[in-house]
Scaffold this motif. Structure first.
Motif, mmCIF file in Angstrom:
data_model
loop_
_atom_site.group_PDB
_atom_site.id
_atom_site.type_symbol
_atom_site.label_atom_id
_atom_site.label_comp_id
_atom_site.label_asym_id
_atom_site.label_seq_id
_atom_site.Cartn_x
_atom_site.Cartn_y
_atom_site.Cartn_z
ATOM 1 N N VAL A 1 23.199 5.393 36.048
ATOM 2 C CA VAL A 1 24.460 5.574 35.328
ATOM 3 C C VAL A 1 25.973 5.833 36.010
ATOM 4 C CG1 VAL A 1 22.325 6.242 33.205
ATOM 5 C CG2 VAL A 1 23.921 7.425 35.119
ATOM 6 N N CYS B 1 19.511 10.859 43.174
ATOM 7 C CA CYS B 1 19.474 10.671 42.101
ATOM 8 C C CYS B 1 18.639 11.100 40.737
ATOM 9 C CB CYS B 1 19.404 8.884 41.920
ATOM 10 S SG CYS B 1 19.486 8.138 40.575
ATOM 11 N N PRO B 2 19.442 11.857 39.645
ATOM 12 C CA PRO B 2 18.919 11.771 38.865
ATOM 13 C C PRO B 2 18.200 10.769 37.451
ATOM 14 C CG PRO B 2 21.022 12.320 38.454
ATOM 15 C CD PRO B 2 20.846 11.706 39.663
ATOM 16 N N SER B 3 19.131 10.031 37.675
ATOM 17 C CA SER B 3 18.432 8.945 36.921
ATOM 18 C C SER B 3 17.319 8.038 37.539
ATOM 19 C CB SER B 3 19.788 7.956 36.772
ATOM 20 O OG SER B 3 20.453 9.013 35.741
ATOM 21 N N GLY B 4 16.839 8.281 39.071
ATOM 22 C CA GLY B 4 15.748 7.941 39.169
ATOM 23 C C GLY B 4 15.672 6.561 39.925
ATOM 24 N N SER C 1 20.522 18.406 35.320
ATOM 25 C CA SER C 1 20.900 17.246 35.314
ATOM 26 C C SER C 1 20.011 16.687 34.051
ATOM 27 C CB SER C 1 19.312 16.813 36.553
ATOM 28 O OG SER C 1 18.042 16.864 36.196
ATOM 29 N N ALA D 1 21.540 12.638 33.164
ATOM 30 C CA ALA D 1 21.459 11.872 33.834
ATOM 31 C C ALA D 1 19.946 11.637 33.093
ATOM 32 C CB ALA D 1 21.986 11.905 35.359
ATOM 33 N N ALA D 2 19.325 11.906 33.198
ATOM 34 C CA ALA D 2 17.738 12.316 33.488
ATOM 35 C C ALA D 2 17.447 11.621 31.424
ATOM 36 C CB ALA D 2 17.857 13.762 32.923
ATOM 37 N N ARG E 1 16.474 8.015 31.025
ATOM 38 C CA ARG E 1 14.173 7.996 31.405
ATOM 39 C C ARG E 1 14.833 7.976 30.505
ATOM 40 N NH1 ARG E 1 12.789 9.755 37.330
ATOM 41 N NH2 ARG E 1 14.832 10.093 38.036
#
Lengths: 482, 488, 424
Positions: free
Chosen positions: A54, A113-116, B327, B330-331, B334
């Motif tokens: 992102v 990375c928080p978005s994985g 977080s 950005a989380a 998911r």
């Protein structure tokens, strides 16, 4: 926030105003795409993984090259952007390759990375495309060729342990002479020489070591390339610890070769697959509960054999099953729980996270817990622990200057802890930090986690770890008969 | 601008700051085409990476000479497109200006270059018992220069104020290319508060090349609790009760069910099961004060329906409470392929009502909205979820996002609390300000940047030209001739 | 001769207000000195922002120079305006427009007295955390000059508390900036530009402020010491400790010595605990009191005296205290020194009767000392005779940009011309 939101009233110049997005032929370097698209259909970086990013930038401070150079193209976010351009049809230009090559593969960005985003997968896929599709200069080819004819072969590596004049007389000289590899290895080797005096006699590991006390598991162990060549004592210590903790250890050193980690990390896919098949073949017949690895880079690759051989119907299943048994030494010891009594080691240690242990395998707490479990031992944290020391497999050989800068950064941070002993779980890190500490004029003892535990379990005095020697902790091979 | 112009400018820049400091390779330029708000993309004509204030000034002077616009960028984490490049302009990136020049605890100040990361200031000051208070969620990567441009906030601004309250001095490159000092280590410099005008001006008044910030004494005691509620109404009521009782916590943060789900997926923060809303409340200060107020806060949470309250036992648990919150943006990636982060402010007392209306809008349009916000100061961050691969969803999400901004204005709030106006919200400015208000802001712009070269097209909805431009005049500006802009 | 300007002003005022007697809004100054040393022709006292705007448009049309006045407490500050045709008084722009206790904000008209506002907010247990060093000062004047007192240490100054502002520009255009919420980064922060601009950029008609809860308890802990070094040490000790003072003041009366006073605010338990710690920190004969010392939050000078403001980087405060004392010795003047040692802001008072050359000598010495500690020395107020001998402002960074700001807002230089830095 994410890419892909449609244009809003004429503000998106890539779509809204033609002049902004149209390729402008300026200075020659701004030319329109020329040449074939960067990636072919054989495992290109997966677009859906690319689009997970992102663009938040949380990876930037964890990236060693961004820390060094402060340029977007040499950050994970920038490299993913370059991959995206490649997927959009941009050619694999020299500059694009240069930025992919500059990645250490430390995977600190994956942790950050928080978005994985699976940058690890992305860069591996990208690298094998680069290796197959990009024509490197003759000099580059020679250097890389030499590296991959040397490192994955413990016997060849072992020759490097002899004094310089000795291996100059060998065939190794011809291997490395005109490739520029030798001068790049020399500083590290000389640092190593001073820190770890040359072996008088190559240590031989037994085929099998029985468990001390009731048997809790049957465990195989990787002997490795660099580990077995430069730090055979670490392997010996590993076998002793496992035995002491109730494991029957299957070593079989003569059957083992390279695990393929270096090849995977440098995009040499076919070579990596060859190594992987060979190791699976060598150990597949043994019925092992676990397969233990004491080198971080190797461990992360072994855990990914399932993916590496996914396209090979003959091996896919066996590879996945094998990967499921792989554990880092500290991971397994934490899982089993200690049974062997620990003796005090009055020493202050700094624990250094090897990238492929902390970031690639997520193993951080276990080694710290093992060290903290040793009476009288104090563990200190190193500032900026998540930043790579610059070793990164053979990255320091390919990129000596930035590697030296990263190494010196790390060495300063390590020395700032005031610890007497640096403990880590990867041979590459040990060599890199050793060389860097020496270069900035510091003094420090270094040891693998296994050596510290071994010394504690065997009740050796702490001086065995502090004699500037990484080998003196083990004066004898593990007992094969007791 | 023609290609020749660009190559001439590139040569000028290379001569001024060195070959390696100017980027003109198209693929490399494209990695700079967007900041943290990736929906807007513009490839800059050139990227310059100055290594000193003097080099930065030289780049600006070259831009002035070539009549080329320039845009400053720090870490590229902004969420309003404030660092979106100009297609015919130079992107001036401060990521190599990253020296911490001085930590001066005796003056309660730190002097840093603009590319220094926010969190690094705190890390450098902590050994002396001080820290840098403004803490945007991106503090681990956002740069101080970017914070100055955006007047960044953060969770702890409820008690400690924003970047503007913590910057006491700047060295800036003016849009003329001059280096000027505003403020300094001492407070209250004589003359107009240009420092106050500069902070939050989003790069339209110049580029900060050195920043002097206040350091705040690390609090003696910090206590953090996590309270779980069935819904946002109860959590909102608890917030009002806390503030109403005269307690000023360091932070009060709220997350709703959807945001909790995302954070759990990303960082496994272990928030209580079944929570429709959680509050993270942090108190800091002298130990006896904090102890007394902490009991009060716990009481207000319970009396307003908290079904579980966890008190952070140590720094690790506190970090975990915050990890989920920090977080969260950005989380959300998911649980949804795409999303828009909104940033609006409402008076705190309107919180329950506005949340209900956001829920209504979400239901009516069939667009999911996750809410993460600084409840203490009414700064909402609704996350509007959508899937760009489904036809029409993106447009719907945009509409919902715009409707939420309208709500904020309707309730007397603001269209942005901390992300800035940038490119994204320039179009909303007229909803909050009259033409006269915007004209008045333009007076400041014209004083600093009569040529309109500093980050043009940001903050203000329509381009306006300044009445009097010092220096060369070239007849009527093309925009003016075309009737696109007006002189005032 | 018919007075066209007066007629226009009255017409504008009348049209924009509902008053029937149009002389109420605008009248002739009748040669009475409205401001010391200045003889304007007209006085206007609009009752609303709209009326003020109408009057100022008329003033612009007739090229009238305008000076805004509120409580007349600081009209003798800075330089006297070069021209003044119209005095615009905020005496009718009074009262609280909005006080939302739950949001801790208040919107206040500019002519409201700071002390009155304090009384209005108190029942809600809230305060505008601005000290009023000069009783009778209005909210607008406080914003225009940015005065502050001891509690700036905890709460900041006007710039930190002003969240929204309504301004009538010199051309009569009404502009708003900021809003009614504390957190807001939409557009330029004009409030900060207006704050401390001495009425040279326009007329402030309404201000929105961030409020704070009134503390439940407070205590003053004080100690006397003999020399600046000792005072400096106490200041550093308090700053380095965990007592979170709301104010940290020093006072040095002409007869010698220093009093260091720490104000603690908060909950009853908290204040009691911190007071004990503070007494220990200050040591010696440190004492605690519920009441502020007599000199608290007042400038160390009276009407007609010379008043200076000195600023310093925090670590430079002892040096500045020392320099002030040295100047007192060398020039033999009864210099009085007081201020917020905890923020690096000090005030110096000299008698109005002091010889101009002596004052100039003191100012030079203090300016040099302030410069050495990254600060400034500004003469806030002085008798006319003294002004001729001193540069009121000293060096000003960014003056060129300031001139350009003035040029944009007030191109004809009609708002308090000459009052501000660099003759702005």
């Amino acid at each position: 926030m994410t890419a892909g939101i449609p244009t809003q009233g004429g503000v998106d110049a890539t779509k809204g105003s033609a002049p902004a997005s149209a390729p402008r032929d300026v200075l020659g370097t701004l030319a329109a795409p020329s040449g074939p698209p960067a990636f072919d259909d054989h495992h290109p970086p997966r677009p859906e993984l690319v689009s997970d990013c992102v663009h938040c930038g949380f990876c930037l401070p964890s990236c060693p090259t961004y820390v060094l150079w402060g340029e977007e193209m040499d950050s994970p976010r920038g490299r993913i952007y370059l991959m995206k351009q490649g997927l959009d049809g941009e050619p694999l230009s020299d500059s694009m390759v240069q930025h992919f090559d500059a990645c250490l593969g430390c995977m600190a960005c994956v942790t950050a990375c928080p978005s994985g985003v699976r940058y690890d997968r992305l860069i591996e896929d990208t690298r094998q495309q680069v290796e197959r599709r990009h024509a490197r200069s003759r000099r580059e080819r020679l250097l890389r060729g030499a590296i991959f004819r040397l490192f994955p072969y413990p016997k060849r590596l072992r020759l490097l342990r002899a004094p310089l004049r000795a291996y100059q007389a060998t065939g190794l000289r011809r291997l490395v002479a005109r490739t520029g590899l030798l001068p790049r290895l020399a500083p590290t080797l000389s640092a190593l020489e001073s820190l770890a005096p040359r072996l008088t006699r190559p240590e031989r590991l037994p085929q099998r070591v029985p468990a001390t006390g009731p048997r809790r598991a049957v465990v195989g162990m990787l002997t490795g390339c660099v580990q077995s060549a430069f730090f055979p004592d670490v392997n010996a210590a590993t076998a002793r610890i496992l035995a002491a903790e109730g494991c029957e250890v299957v070593v079989l050193p003569d059957r083992q070769g390279c695990c393929g980690a270096l090849s995977v990390h440098n995009g040499r896919e076919a070579e990596a697959q060859r190594f992987a098949r060979r190791l699976i073949d060598a150990l597949g017949a043994e019925s092992l509960d676990y397969f233990v690895v004491n080198a971080a880079g190797c461990g992360s690759t072994l855990k990914e054999y399932g993916t590496l051989l996914a396209d090979d119907p003959a091996y896919a299943e066996r590879a996945a099953a094998f990967s499921a048994t792989v554990r880092d030494l500290s991971e397994l010891l934490a899982e089993l729980g200690p049974v062997a009594p620990r003796h005090p080691l009055p020493v202050t240690v700094a624990y250094h996270d090897a990238c492929h242990l902390a970031h690639a395998q997520g193993v951080r707490a276990q080694p710290r817990a093992l060290l903290a479990g040793i009476p009288a031992l104090t563990v200190r944290e190193i500032a900026d622990a998540d930043i790579c020391c610059g070793s990164a497999g053979v990255w320091n050989v390919l990129n000596p200057e930035p590697a030296a800068q990263l190494g010196e950064r790390k060495a300063r941070d390590v020395l700032a802890t005031g610890a007497e002993l640096l403990v880590t779980a990867n041979p590459g890190c040990l060599m890199q930090v050793a060389a860097s500490v020496q270069r900035i004029g510091g003094t420090l003892s270094l040891a693998h986690t296994a050596q510290v535990l071994d010394a504690s379990i065997r009740g050796l005095p702490v001086t065995h770890l502090l004699t500037r020697s990484t080998r003196s902790a083990s004066s004898r091979p593990p007992s094969a008969t007791r | 601008m023609t290609t020749t112009d660009i190559s001439v400018l590139a040569a000028m820049l290379r001569a001024a700051i060195g070959d390696g400091q100017v980027i003109s390779d198209r693929q490399e330029l494209r990695t700079y085409e967007c900041d943290g708000l990736a929906q807007y993309k513009v490839i800059p004509a050139l990227v310059a990476l100055p290594r000193s204030a003097q080099e930065c000034a030289a780049v600006v002077r070259a831009c002035v000479e070539a009549a080329v616009p320039f845009v400053a960028r720090g870490s590229g984490t902004g969420l309003s497109g404030g660092a979106l490049p100009h297609a015919d302009g130079v992107l001036i990136v401060t990521s190599q200006l990253r020296a911490i020049r001085e930590i001066a605890p005796q003056d309660e100040r730190a002097v840093v270059e603009p590319g220094v990361i926010n969190l690094q200031v705190t890390r450098a000051a902590t050994p002396y018992g001080y820290y840098y208070a403004p803490d945007p969620s991106s503090q681990q990567i956002c740069s101080i220069g970017g914070n100055v441009a955006e007047n960044s906030g953060g969770a702890h601004c409820l008690k400690y104020g924003f970047t503007t309250n913590h910057v006491t001095g700047l060295q800036v490159v003016t849009p003329d290319g001059d280096l000027v000092r505003l403020g300094g280590r001492a407070p209250d410099a004589p003359g107009y508060d240009l420092l106050g005008a500069f902070v939050g001006s989003e790069g339209t008044l110049g580029i900060a090349t050195e920043v002097t910030v206040r350091l705040v004494r690390l609090p003696e005691s910090v206590r953090t609790l996590l309270a779980a509620f069935r819904g946002t109404d109860e959590a909102g009521a608890a917030t009002s009760a806390i503030i109403g009782a005269g307690v000023v916590p360091a932070a009060i943060e709220m997350m709703d069910a959807l945001a909790i789900e995302a954070a759990e997926a990303a960082v496994h923060c272990g928030y209580p099961q079944g929570a429709g809303a959680v509050l993270v409340v942090e108190l800091d200060g002298p130990a006896p004060e904090v102890a007394a107020q902490f009991t009060q806060v716990e009481g207000f949470c319970r009396s307003n329906g908290a079904f579980e309250i966890r008190v952070a036992a140590d720094e690790a648990e506190r970090a975990l409470f915050w990890k989920g919150r920090k977080s969260a943006f950005a989380a959300v990636g998911r649980i949804s392929p795409d999303y828009i982060v909104q940033d609006g402010v409402i008076p705190r007392t309107a919180l329950p009502e506005v949340l209900r209306r956001i829920a209504e809008i979400s239901r009516e349009r069939g667009v999911r909205v996750a809410n993460v916000f600084h409840a203490g100061d009414g700064n909402l961050h609704p996350l509007v979820l959508f899937d760009d691969s489904v036809e029409g969803q993106a447009e719907q999400a945009e509409e919902v996002s715009g409707a939420i901004i309208d709500l904020c204005v309707e309730y007397g709030g603001s269209i942005t609390g901390e992300h800035g106006v940038g490119m994204d919200k320039a179009k909303y400015m007229p909803r909050m300000y009259s033409d006269d208000d915007l004209d008045t802001m333009q007076l400041v712009r014209c004083a600093f940047d009569p040529r309109g070269l500093a980050n043009p097209g940001k903050v203000f909805p329509t381009p306006r030209l300044c009445g009097e431009v010092p220096g060369r005049h070239k007849g009527a500006h093309p925009l003016q001739e075309a009737g696109v802009a007006e002189v005032f | 001769m018919p007075d066209a300007a007066l007629a226009a002003l009255r017409g504008a005022s009348h049209e924009a207000s509902s008053r029937t007697n149009h002389t109420d809004g605008v009248w002739l100054a009748d040669d009475e000195p409205v401001l010391p040393g200045i003889r304007p022709r007209y006085v206007a006292a609009p009752g609303s922002t709209a009326e003020a705007a109408a009057v100022l448009r008329a003033a612009a049309a007739h090229d009238l120079a305008v000076v805004v006045c509120g409580g007349m407490t600081k009209q003798d500050w800075a330089a006297p305006p070069r021209r003044c045709d119209l005095v615009l008084s905020t005496r009718r722009l009074i009262g609280v427009v909005e006080h939302v206790a739950g949001d801790l904000i208040a919107v206040v008209r500019a002519g409201t007295l700071v002390t009155e506002l304090r009384q209005l907010l108190a029942p809600a247990g809230q305060q505008l955390a601005l000290d009023a060093p000069l009783p009778g000062a209005t909210v607008g004047g406080t914003v225009a000059v940015s005065t502050s007192g001891p509690r700036r240490m905890l709460y900041g100054t006007v710039r930190d508390l002003l969240i929204g502002v309504t301004v009538v520009r010199p051309d009569g255009v009404v502009a708003h900036a900021g809003g009614k919420v504390v957190k807001n980064v939409a557009g330029y922060d004009l409030g900060k530009l207006i704050t401390g601009s001495y009425g040279t950029l326009g007329l402030v008609t309404e201000c929105a402020f961030r409020l704070h809860p009134s503390p439940a308890a407070s205590a003053y802990v004080s100690r006397r010491v003999a020399d600046p070094a000792a005072a400096g040490r106490l200041v550093a000790d308090v700053l380095g400790a965990q007592v979170v003072p709301s104010a940290l003041e020093v006072d040095a009366p002409p007869e010698g010595g220093f009093e260091v006073v720490v104000l603690l605010e908060g909950t009853a338990e908290g204040v009691a605990g911190r007071a004990v710690r503070t007494i220990r920190l200050l040591g010696g004969d440190a004492a605690i009191s519920d009441a502020a010392p007599g000199w608290w939050s007042a400038y160390p000078w009276g009407s007609g005296d010379v008043g200076l403001k000195l600023t310093a980087a925090l670590s430079g405060v002892p040096a500045l205290l020392g320099a002030a004392l040295a100047a007192r010795e060398r020039h033999g003047v009864p210099l009085r020194l007081r201020g917020s040692a905890g923020t690096g802001v000090l005030y110096v008072g000299l008698p109005g009767t002091a010889a101009p050359q002596t004052v100039a000598g003191v100012v030079d010495a203090l300016r040099a000392a302030a410069r050495d500690v990254s600060g400034h020395a500004v003469v806030l107020t002085a008798p006319a005779a003294v002004r001729e001998h001193v540069d009121l402002w000293g060096p000003v960074e960014g003056l060129e940009l300031m001139r350009r700001i003035k040029q944009q807002f007030d191109p004809d230089a009609r708002f308090a011309p000459g009052r501000f830095v660099g003759g702005i």
